[in-house]
Enzyme design. Structure first.
Site, short mmCIF file in Angstrom:
data_model
loop_
_atom_site.label_atom_id
_atom_site.label_comp_id
_atom_site.label_asym_id
_atom_site.label_seq_id
_atom_site.Cartn_x
_atom_site.Cartn_y
_atom_site.Cartn_z
N VAL A 18 -10.58 -4.77 6.29
CA VAL A 18 -9.81 -3.87 5.42
C VAL A 18 -8.33 -4.24 5.51
O VAL A 18 -7.74 -4.22 6.59
CB VAL A 18 -10.02 -2.40 5.82
CG1 VAL A 18 -9.20 -1.48 4.92
CG2 VAL A 18 -11.50 -2.03 5.75
N LYS A 19 -7.77 -4.56 4.35
CA LYS A 19 -6.37 -4.98 4.29
C LYS A 19 -5.50 -3.78 3.93
O LYS A 19 -5.75 -3.10 2.93
CB LYS A 19 -6.22 -6.10 3.26
CG LYS A 19 -4.96 -6.92 3.36
CD LYS A 19 -5.07 -8.09 2.37
CE LYS A 19 -3.86 -8.99 2.43
NZ LYS A 19 -3.96 -10.05 1.39
N LEU A 20 -4.48 -3.54 4.74
CA LEU A 20 -3.64 -2.35 4.61
C LEU A 20 -2.17 -2.73 4.54
O LEU A 20 -1.74 -3.70 5.18
CB LEU A 20 -3.85 -1.44 5.83
CG LEU A 20 -5.27 -0.94 6.09
CD1 LEU A 20 -5.40 -0.46 7.53
CD2 LEU A 20 -5.62 0.18 5.12
#
Length: 216
Positions: free
Chosen positions: A83-85
């Site tokens: 998951v890229k945040l």
């Protein structure tokens, strides 16, 4: 240093995967927006089935609750989804949530060592400093990689550094020497890494000698 490819184009990913060098893929909303006739989730699923390593899919929400909701949906696509945040307070809040759940995260849009340290302490699996964009404003992007790498070594931090916003082959070499664990590289730049005039001249010479011998 490992190679990731920075693209959402499936044909580019397939070609680079065939070379045997890929350890992962990163995508972002801008890259996905260029792809037609495929949903974001379907494209991530295709990529995750092809590539064994980390596949980063980015959330679009700006609040922590929305990021967590989107991130859980992304993580459910395949076990190798990361998951890229974004590097924001809400992004770090979501990062800590995912770290506590054992879900890998990639905190992106890193432009300072302090940002990288904060992301690492929030439990980020990866941090992505943007070296090309720093170069664009007259700062030294590769120097930032080196600073982050030194900081992580001093404090025994396991978070891995992904050199992002890679513009040319020299960025790749410099990032490797500066201590980046990974370079996420556009397809165009990956192809440029193959080329050297002496390699190409040598191949032409071998073929010419072989064809001459065959003609005797």
């Amino acid at each position: 240093m490992k190679f990731f490819i920075d693209t959402a184009n499936f044909e580019e990913i397939k070609e680079a995967h065939a070379w045997g060098i890929l350890s992962g893929v990163t995508t972002n909303p801008s890259l996905v927006a260029k792809e037609e006739n495929v949903s974001f989730h379907d494209r991530l699923r295709e990529i995750a089935e092809l590539v064994d390593g980390s596949v980063s899919g980015e959330v679009i929400a700006l609040d922590a609750e929305g990021m967590i909701k989107e991130g859980l949906e992304l993580a459910a696509i395949a076990p190798n989804i990361t998951v890229k945040l974004p590097m924001t307070p809400a992004g770090l809040e979501a990062c800590r949530f995912f770290a506590n759940k054992g879900i890998k995260t990639n905190v992106t849009l890193i432009f300072s060592a302090n940002q990288a340290l904060m992301a690492a302490r929030a439990g980020a699996t990866y941090v992505s400093p943007f070296i090309g964009r720093l170069d664009d404003i007259g700062q030294n992007g590769v120097e930032l990689i080196e600073t982050i790498a030194d900081m992580f070594t001093i404090h025994n931090i396991d978070t891995q550094i992904i050199a992002a916003s890679v513009r040319h082959p020299q960025h790749v070499t410099a990032a490797a020497l500066a201590g980046a664990h990974i370079s996420t590289t556009p397809f165009k730049v990956l192809k440029q890494l193959f080329h050297h005039p002496l390699t190409e001249k040598g191949i032409e010479g071998f073929l010419a000698d072989w064809n001459k011998r065959k003609g005797e």
